[in-house]
Design an enzyme around this catalytic site. Structure first.
Site, short mmCIF file in Angstrom:
data_model
loop_
_atom_site.label_atom_id
_atom_site.label_comp_id
_atom_site.label_asym_id
_atom_site.label_seq_id
_atom_site.Cartn_x
_atom_site.Cartn_y
_atom_site.Cartn_z
N ARG A 162 -43.15 8.96 50.25
CA ARG A 162 -42.98 10.00 49.22
C ARG A 162 -44.05 11.10 49.36
O ARG A 162 -44.53 11.64 48.35
CB ARG A 162 -43.05 9.42 47.81
CG ARG A 162 -41.97 8.41 47.46
CD ARG A 162 -40.60 9.06 47.41
NE ARG A 162 -39.64 8.21 46.75
CZ ARG A 162 -38.94 7.24 47.35
NH1 ARG A 162 -39.09 7.02 48.64
NH2 ARG A 162 -38.07 6.53 46.67
N SER A 234 -36.95 7.17 39.95
CA SER A 234 -38.17 6.37 39.82
C SER A 234 -39.27 7.25 39.21
O SER A 234 -39.53 8.33 39.73
CB SER A 234 -38.66 5.90 41.19
OG SER A 234 -37.68 5.14 41.83
N GLU A 329 -44.47 9.32 40.40
CA GLU A 329 -43.82 9.97 41.52
C GLU A 329 -43.33 11.34 41.06
O GLU A 329 -43.21 12.28 41.83
CB GLU A 329 -42.63 9.11 41.98
CG GLU A 329 -42.13 9.48 43.33
CD GLU A 329 -40.64 9.27 43.49
OE1 GLU A 329 -40.12 9.81 44.47
OE2 GLU A 329 -40.01 8.61 42.66
N1 EPU Z 1 -37.43 -5.36 40.11
C1 EPU Z 1 -37.74 -6.05 38.97
N2 EPU Z 1 -37.02 -5.81 37.85
C2 EPU Z 1 -36.00 -4.91 37.83
C3 EPU Z 1 -35.68 -4.20 38.98
C4 EPU Z 1 -36.41 -4.43 40.13
O1 EPU Z 1 -38.64 -6.89 38.96
O2 EPU Z 1 -35.39 -4.77 36.76
C5 EPU Z 1 -38.19 -5.63 41.35
C6 EPU Z 1 -37.46 -6.68 42.18
O3 EPU Z 1 -38.43 -7.50 42.77
C7 EPU Z 1 -36.78 -5.83 43.24
C8 EPU Z 1 -37.83 -4.75 43.44
O4 EPU Z 1 -38.32 -4.48 42.13
O5 EPU Z 1 -36.54 -6.55 44.41
C9 EPU Z 1 -37.32 -3.51 44.10
O6 EPU Z 1 -36.31 -2.92 43.31
P1 EPU Z 1 -35.33 -1.81 43.90
O7 EPU Z 1 -34.65 -2.33 45.10
O8 EPU Z 1 -34.49 -1.28 42.80
O9 EPU Z 1 -36.30 -0.69 44.46
P2 EPU Z 1 -37.60 0.03 43.88
O10 EPU Z 1 -38.75 -0.31 44.76
O11 EPU Z 1 -37.78 -0.25 42.43
C10 EPU Z 1 -37.30 2.10 45.42
C11 EPU Z 1 -37.27 3.60 45.31
C12 EPU Z 1 -35.93 4.06 44.76
C13 EPU Z 1 -34.85 3.59 45.72
C14 EPU Z 1 -34.92 2.06 45.81
C15 EPU Z 1 -33.94 1.50 46.81
C16 EPU Z 1 -39.58 4.23 44.91
C17 EPU Z 1 -40.55 4.82 43.96
N3 EPU Z 1 -38.35 4.05 44.45
O12 EPU Z 1 -37.21 1.57 44.11
O13 EPU Z 1 -35.93 5.48 44.77
O14 EPU Z 1 -33.56 3.98 45.27
O15 EPU Z 1 -36.25 1.66 46.25
O16 EPU Z 1 -34.39 1.76 48.09
O17 EPU Z 1 -39.94 3.97 46.06
C18 EPU Z 1 -36.38 7.39 43.43
O18 EPU Z 1 -37.29 7.64 44.23
O19 EPU Z 1 -36.12 8.13 42.45
C19 EPU Z 1 -35.60 6.17 43.62
C20 EPU Z 1 -34.66 5.80 42.77
#
Ligand code: EPU
Length: 333
Positions: A162, A234, A329
């Site tokens: 990012r 995010s 972010e």
């Molecule tokens: N998780 C929880 N509770 C929840 C949801 C998620 O504990 O309710 C934990 C779980 O362990 C899950 C982990 O968070 O495995 C990762 O969740 P997710 O796959 O939804 O990804 P994220 O790391 O929360 C990032 C990006 C998103 C992108 C997703 C998918 C960032 C800041 N965000 O989210 O990007 O869509 O991965 O690749 O890196 C954005 O930047 O606006 C965005 C939505």
């Protein structure tokens, strides 16, 4: 070219914050951009895409610029790959649809991310194991002061999670006018993130259109539809902690999710936020989204202060419980 005075920015930020800009100007080509840069040189200036990664905290006393440079140009193609130049004002997901329709692979995991092509190259957007830096070849820009064009190679953009040179040492110095993407004619699917492979398990030999459809469906399920519920995706970046800190936390929380990162261990901020009990919690009109707590939503006419205070409270509680600092972010304006 369109120049509007005292313009509401309600339609120009996905958080749906109703603030005003003194001037809002949209340009259709580089000449018009240079005219605007010259004419309004003395005013505070902010260039936006779709406003999907920012939070207006006040009226903007200056000029907001928006690009309407919208074109696709095939610069080069070989048997294996294409170099496709895309105008900065093209909606990012429209670019992906275009690429998938031509059977050019590389962008499909980034399907359904809101925003525009120009901003994607500044922010290094990412999802489902792919970052836009993986497909960016060159970034075409204009220097705000000198109006000189400059082309940045991928390496010169200094991409990181990012992050890019345009958010650091070159901040506010260049305006992206187009981006050249390197896409492949023989796509290799990237399915190792989370449940993506499992979600495609029913398809014997998935192609990039299947990946696009599946990623879109997952995002629609987990993330709020911005037309209905304001948000900026995010709200926080996922923090990276050092190995020793991680080992200590794992003693206390054996199931802590984690991913390798170049300089330590990446922890999903969503998990930290959920552990601190924030899922679904509200402050004024702002709410921690119940399906994905990394997202703060404008549930009911939230003020910028509601959102900022909620975010500050979340950060503070994570610092207290886990000794981890998390950072927005989203850009505060
Ligand atoms: N998780 C929880 N509770 C929840 C949801 C998620 O504990 O309710 C934990 C779980 O362990 C899950 C982990 O968070 O495995 C990762 O969740 P997710 O796959 O939804 O990804 P994220 O790391 O929360 C990032 C990006 C998103 C992108 C997703 C998918 C960032 C800041 N965000 O989210 O990007 O869509 O991965 O690749 O890196 C954005 O930047 O606006 C965005 C939505």
């Amino acid at each position: 070219m369109k120049i509007l005075q005292n313009q509401s920015l309600l339609a120009w930020n996905t958080f749906h914050i109703d603030v005003q800009a003194d001037i809002f100007a949209e340009y259709d080509n580089i000449n018009e951009l240079c005219t605007l840069l010259q004419r309004y040189n003395s005013l505070p200036m902010l260039h936006i895409g779709r406003g999907s990664n920012l939070l207006f905290t006040n009226n903007f006393n200056g000029i907001i610029l928006h690009s309407n440079i919208c074109f696709y140009h095939l610069n080069t193609q070989t048997e294996e790959e294409v170099l496709l130049e895309v105008g900065a004002g093209v909606v990012f997901d429209d670019f992906i649809r275009y690429a998938v329709e031509h059977d050019w692979g590389g962008a499909e995991n980034l399907s359904y991310i809101p925003g525009e092509v120009g901003a994607s190259a500044v922010q290094n957007i990412g999802a489902y194991g792919v970052e836009v830096k993986d497909i960016i070849h060159r970034v075409f820009t204009i220097n705000r002061q000198t109006l000189e064009p400059r082309i940045f190679t991928n390496q010169e953009c200094q991409y990181a999670y990012r992050d890019s040179i345009f958010k650091n040492e070159m901040k506010n110095q260049y305006i992206v006018t187009s981006v050249e993407f390197k896409l492949t004619k023989q796509p290799r699917l990237s399915l190792d993130y989370g449940n993506l492979r499992a979600a495609l398990a029913d398809i014997a030999k998935p192609d990039i259109a299947d990946v696009r459809r599946t990623v879109t469906a997952i995002r629609q399920q987990k993330l709020p539809e911005v037309a209905e519920l304001g948000s900026a995706g995010s709200f926080f970046k996922n923090p990276v902690i050092d190995k020793q800190h991680f080992d200590e936390l794992r003693q206390l929380y054996p199931t802590i999710p984690h991913y390798p990162a170049p300089n330590g261990v990446k922890i999903p901020a969503a998990w930290l936020i959920e552990q601190c009990g924030w899922k679904g919690k509200t402050l004024g009109g702002a709410q921690v989204y119940d399906k994905q707590p990394l997202v703060i939503v404008n549930k009911n006419n939230a003020t910028p202060k509601d959102i900022v205070t909620l975010a500050d409270n979340i950060s503070r509680s994570i610092k207290e419980k886990f000794s981890i600092s998390i950072y927005p972010e989203v850009n505060y304006i």
